[in-house]
Motif scaffolding. Structure first.
Motif, PDB file in Angstrom:
ATOM      1  N   ALA A   1      49.776  41.928  54.128  1.00 40.65           N
ATOM      2  CA  ALA A   1      48.637  42.209  53.303  1.00 40.65           C
ATOM      3  C   ALA A   1      48.421  40.766  52.511  1.00 40.65           C
ATOM      4  O   ALA A   1      49.587  40.071  52.438  1.00 40.65           O
ATOM      5  CB  ALA A   1      48.717  43.230  52.236  1.00 40.65           C
ATOM      6  N   ILE A   2      47.153  40.520  52.114  1.00 41.48           N
ATOM      7  CA  ILE A   2      46.898  39.315  51.171  1.00 41.48           C
ATOM      8  C   ILE A   2      46.251  39.932  49.994  1.00 41.48           C
ATOM      9  O   ILE A   2      45.547  41.027  50.036  1.00 41.48           O
ATOM     10  CB  ILE A   2      46.040  38.452  52.080  1.00 41.48           C
ATOM     11  CG1 ILE A   2      44.572  39.033  52.291  1.00 41.48           C
ATOM     12  CG2 ILE A   2      46.310  37.780  53.237  1.00 41.48           C
ATOM     13  CD1 ILE A   2      43.438  38.121  52.872  1.00 41.48           C
ATOM     14  N   VAL A   3      46.689  39.283  48.945  1.00 41.27           N
ATOM     15  CA  VAL A   3      46.176  39.700  47.535  1.00 41.27           C
ATOM     16  C   VAL A   3      45.243  38.892  47.026  1.00 41.27           C
ATOM     17  O   VAL A   3      45.662  37.605  46.759  1.00 41.27           O
ATOM     18  CB  VAL A   3      47.517  40.117  46.713  1.00 41.27           C
ATOM     19  CG1 VAL A   3      46.802  40.536  45.491  1.00 41.27           C
ATOM     20  CG2 VAL A   3      48.296  41.305  47.463  1.00 41.27           C
ATOM     21  N   LEU A   4      44.173  39.187  46.652  1.00 38.07           N
ATOM     22  CA  LEU A   4      43.008  38.233  46.341  1.00 38.07           C
ATOM     23  C   LEU A   4      43.361  37.989  44.645  1.00 38.07           C
ATOM     24  O   LEU A   4      43.750  39.079  44.210  1.00 38.07           O
ATOM     25  CB  LEU A   4      41.621  38.577  46.606  1.00 38.07           C
ATOM     26  CG  LEU A   4      41.396  38.871  48.330  1.00 38.07           C
ATOM     27  CD1 LEU A   4      39.988  39.175  48.418  1.00 38.07           C
ATOM     28  CD2 LEU A   4      42.008  37.514  49.078  1.00 38.07           C
ATOM     29  N   ASP A   5      42.331  37.193  44.009  1.00 41.98           N
ATOM     30  CA  ASP A   5      42.553  36.821  42.850  1.00 41.98           C
ATOM     31  C   ASP A   5      42.043  38.013  41.931  1.00 41.98           C
ATOM     32  O   ASP A   5      42.474  38.305  40.715  1.00 41.98           O
ATOM     33  CB  ASP A   5      41.811  35.577  42.379  1.00 41.98           C
ATOM     34  CG  ASP A   5      40.525  35.330  42.930  1.00 41.98           C
ATOM     35  OD1 ASP A   5      39.931  36.429  43.414  1.00 41.98           O
ATOM     36  OD2 ASP A   5      39.924  34.446  42.685  1.00 41.98           O
ATOM     37  N   GLY A   6      41.178  38.744  42.319  1.00 41.45           N
ATOM     38  CA  GLY A   6      40.710  39.892  41.821  1.00 41.45           C
ATOM     39  C   GLY A   6      41.506  41.130  41.843  1.00 41.45           C
ATOM     40  O   GLY A   6      41.169  42.150  41.177  1.00 41.45           O
ATOM     41  N   GLY A   7      42.690  40.968  42.704  1.00 39.68           N
ATOM     42  CA  GLY A   7      43.404  42.016  42.639  1.00 39.68           C
ATOM     43  C   GLY A   7      43.177  42.908  43.741  1.00 39.68           C
ATOM     44  O   GLY A   7      44.197  43.779  44.261  1.00 39.68           O
ATOM     45  N   GLU A   8      42.185  42.689  44.671  1.00 36.03           N
ATOM     46  CA  GLU A   8      41.956  43.223  45.996  1.00 36.03           C
ATOM     47  C   GLU A   8      43.085  43.178  46.878  1.00 36.03           C
ATOM     48  O   GLU A   8      43.541  41.758  47.120  1.00 36.03           O
ATOM     49  CB  GLU A   8      40.590  42.815  46.484  1.00 36.03           C
ATOM     50  CG  GLU A   8      40.255  43.602  47.885  1.00 36.03           C
ATOM     51  CD  GLU A   8      38.948  43.136  48.583  1.00 36.03           C
ATOM     52  OE1 GLU A   8      38.504  43.642  49.754  1.00 36.03           O
ATOM     53  OE2 GLU A   8      38.236  42.057  47.819  1.00 36.03           O
TER      54      GLU A   8
ATOM     55  N   VAL B   1      39.160  33.702  54.685  1.00 39.90           N
ATOM     56  CA  VAL B   1      39.072  33.615  53.084  1.00 39.90           C
ATOM     57  C   VAL B   1      39.187  32.124  52.955  1.00 39.90           C
ATOM     58  O   VAL B   1      40.260  31.341  53.261  1.00 39.90           O
ATOM     59  CB  VAL B   1      40.276  34.539  52.559  1.00 39.90           C
ATOM     60  CG1 VAL B   1      40.110  34.302  50.887  1.00 39.90           C
ATOM     61  CG2 VAL B   1      40.276  35.768  52.806  1.00 39.90           C
ATOM     62  N   GLU B   2      38.139  31.774  52.092  1.00 41.71           N
ATOM     63  CA  GLU B   2      38.221  30.239  51.602  1.00 41.71           C
ATOM     64  C   GLU B   2      38.099  29.972  50.291  1.00 41.71           C
ATOM     65  O   GLU B   2      37.006  30.453  49.516  1.00 41.71           O
ATOM     66  CB  GLU B   2      37.025  29.368  52.399  1.00 41.71           C
ATOM     67  CG  GLU B   2      36.649  28.117  52.013  1.00 41.71           C
ATOM     68  CD  GLU B   2      37.714  27.172  51.974  1.00 41.71           C
ATOM     69  OE1 GLU B   2      37.898  26.293  50.974  1.00 41.71           O
ATOM     70  OE2 GLU B   2      38.562  27.146  52.893  1.00 41.71           O
ATOM     71  N   LEU B   3      38.819  29.449  49.597  1.00 40.13           N
ATOM     72  CA  LEU B   3      38.727  29.041  48.047  1.00 40.13           C
ATOM     73  C   LEU B   3      37.383  28.242  47.655  1.00 40.13           C
ATOM     74  O   LEU B   3      36.871  28.531  46.581  1.00 40.13           O
ATOM     75  CB  LEU B   3      39.961  28.205  47.686  1.00 40.13           C
ATOM     76  CG  LEU B   3      40.031  27.750  46.041  1.00 40.13           C
ATOM     77  CD1 LEU B   3      39.849  29.179  45.274  1.00 40.13           C
ATOM     78  CD2 LEU B   3      40.998  26.972  46.110  1.00 40.13           C
ATOM     79  N   GLY B   4      37.068  27.117  48.529  1.00 41.26           N
ATOM     80  CA  GLY B   4      35.853  26.311  48.308  1.00 41.26           C
ATOM     81  C   GLY B   4      34.387  27.252  48.225  1.00 41.26           C
ATOM     82  O   GLY B   4      34.475  28.551  48.642  1.00 41.26           O
ATOM     83  N   ASP B   5      33.329  26.465  48.296  1.00 39.41           N
ATOM     84  CA  ASP B   5      32.307  27.062  48.175  1.00 39.41           C
ATOM     85  C   ASP B   5      31.631  27.031  49.613  1.00 39.41           C
ATOM     86  O   ASP B   5      30.360  27.436  49.878  1.00 39.41           O
ATOM     87  CB  ASP B   5      31.162  26.401  47.248  1.00 39.41           C
ATOM     88  CG  ASP B   5      31.048  24.832  47.636  1.00 39.41           C
ATOM     89  OD1 ASP B   5      32.007  24.229  48.256  1.00 39.41           O
ATOM     90  OD2 ASP B   5      30.110  24.224  47.048  1.00 39.41           O
TER      91      ASP B   5
ATOM     92  N   HIS C   1      34.552  31.157  47.681  1.00 39.26           N
ATOM     93  CA  HIS C   1      34.893  31.257  46.222  1.00 39.26           C
ATOM     94  C   HIS C   1      36.197  32.249  46.132  1.00 39.26           C
ATOM     95  O   HIS C   1      35.959  32.962  45.224  1.00 39.26           O
ATOM     96  CB  HIS C   1      33.612  31.493  45.628  1.00 39.26           C
ATOM     97  CG  HIS C   1      32.608  30.765  45.673  1.00 39.26           C
ATOM     98  ND1 HIS C   1      32.534  29.358  44.917  1.00 39.26           N
ATOM     99  CD2 HIS C   1      31.405  30.735  46.377  1.00 39.26           C
ATOM    100  CE1 HIS C   1      31.179  28.756  45.421  1.00 39.26           C
ATOM    101  NE2 HIS C   1      30.748  29.558  46.435  1.00 39.26           N
ATOM    102  N   THR C   2      36.794  32.416  47.079  1.00 38.69           N
ATOM    103  CA  THR C   2      37.967  33.565  47.037  1.00 38.69           C
ATOM    104  C   THR C   2      39.382  33.080  47.258  1.00 38.69           C
ATOM    105  O   THR C   2      39.705  32.273  47.965  1.00 38.69           O
ATOM    106  CB  THR C   2      37.636  34.520  48.170  1.00 38.69           C
ATOM    107  OG1 THR C   2      36.083  35.036  47.978  1.00 38.69           O
ATOM    108  CG2 THR C   2      38.468  35.745  47.751  1.00 38.69           C
ATOM    109  N   ARG C   3      40.149  33.072  45.974  1.00 40.79           N
ATOM    110  CA  ARG C   3      41.477  32.739  45.908  1.00 40.79           C
ATOM    111  C   ARG C   3      42.435  33.749  46.485  1.00 40.79           C
ATOM    112  O   ARG C   3      42.380  34.786  45.904  1.00 40.79           O
ATOM    113  CB  ARG C   3      41.810  32.278  44.578  1.00 40.79           C
ATOM    114  CG  ARG C   3      43.263  31.709  44.453  1.00 40.79           C
ATOM    115  CD  ARG C   3      43.599  31.404  43.072  1.00 40.79           C
ATOM    116  NE  ARG C   3      42.705  30.339  42.288  1.00 40.79           N
ATOM    117  CZ  ARG C   3      42.842  29.120  42.378  1.00 40.79           C
ATOM    118  NH1 ARG C   3      43.914  28.865  43.029  1.00 40.79           N
ATOM    119  NH2 ARG C   3      42.111  28.233  42.063  1.00 40.79           N
TER     120      ARG C   3
END
Length: 222
Positions: free
Chosen positions: A128-135, A86-90, A118-120
């Motif tokens: 578990a990891i929780v992504l910005d969209g709630g996943e 998972v990478e925040l940047g592009d 593009h994923t925070r």
């Protein structure tokens, strides 16, 4: 990152690497012993951060999972093994040429790695990891490879930074060799916090030979 210190394994030292290995082995051994009761998280590894460390680890683990482990653990089908970056940047490898970023991404995807750009990551929970969209993605091993940033005292002293990194020139010195006055920097705190004698040469080189700063450093060592 909320939860990173408690629930993720760092990737900075040899001991950290051993911890990652042991965590993965424990999870796969347990899953192989009871494959009918093991959930998908038992064979999932999540890497937070797509910089050099995260990409190198992902490439290595892809070979381990889908070349070695498919033979070592025949009870666990290949499709149950999941490796996520998972990478925040592009792009991956943001500090490198874009051609290398594209190559690294394509190479990892070919090996079966799930690359998320593009994923925070909002937080890291236990398992578990929780992504910005709630996943919420469950994983037996979560590796923190999100990198580091300049300490607050540098930016507080007015030293220029971009995205948490100090701006330096080709010689790794501050831009135009401009430094705040020696009294503005908490140098004593810097060099006495962890192994001061080992840090001294690096600090002196970074200061570019500032005589007043060197005097402060020497006095602190006395």
């Amino acid at each position: 990152m909320p939860g990173a210190a408690e629930h993720a394994v760092p990737l900075k030292t040899v001991s950290d690497a051993a911890g990652i290995r042991n965590s993965i082995l424990r999870s796969f051994e347990a899953a192989a012993a009871h494959p009918d009761r093991a959930g998908p998280e038992a064979t999932t590894v999540a890497i937070v951060g797509g910089g050099a460390s995260g990409v190198e680890l992902a490439g290595y683990l892809a070979d381990v999972l889908w070349r070695s482990f498919v033979s070592d653990y025949p009870e666990l089908p290949r499709e149950r093994m999941r490796l996520l970056v998972v990478e925040l940047g592009d792009r991956l490898l943001p500090g490198f040429d874009r051609r290398l970023s594209r190559y690294a991404e394509a190479a990892l995807r070919r090996r079966g790695v799930d690359v998320r750009l593009h994923t925070r990551v909002e937080r890291i929970d236990s398992g578990a990891i929780v992504l910005d969209g709630g996943e919420r993605i469950r994983a037996s091993t979560i590796v923190w490879a999100g990198g580091v940033r300049a300490p607050d005292w540098l930016t507080d002293a007015g030293i220029e930074s971009e995205q948490g990194r100090v701006v330096v020139d080709a010689d790794l010195l501050y831009a135009e060799h401009r430094l705040p006055d020696a009294g503005e920097l908490p140098l004593a705190e810097l060099i006495t916090s962890v192994e001061p004698l080992e840090r001294l040469p690096h600090v002196l080189a970074t200061l570019g030979g500032n005589s007043e700063a060197i005097k402060v450093l020497i006095d602190c060592q006395a």
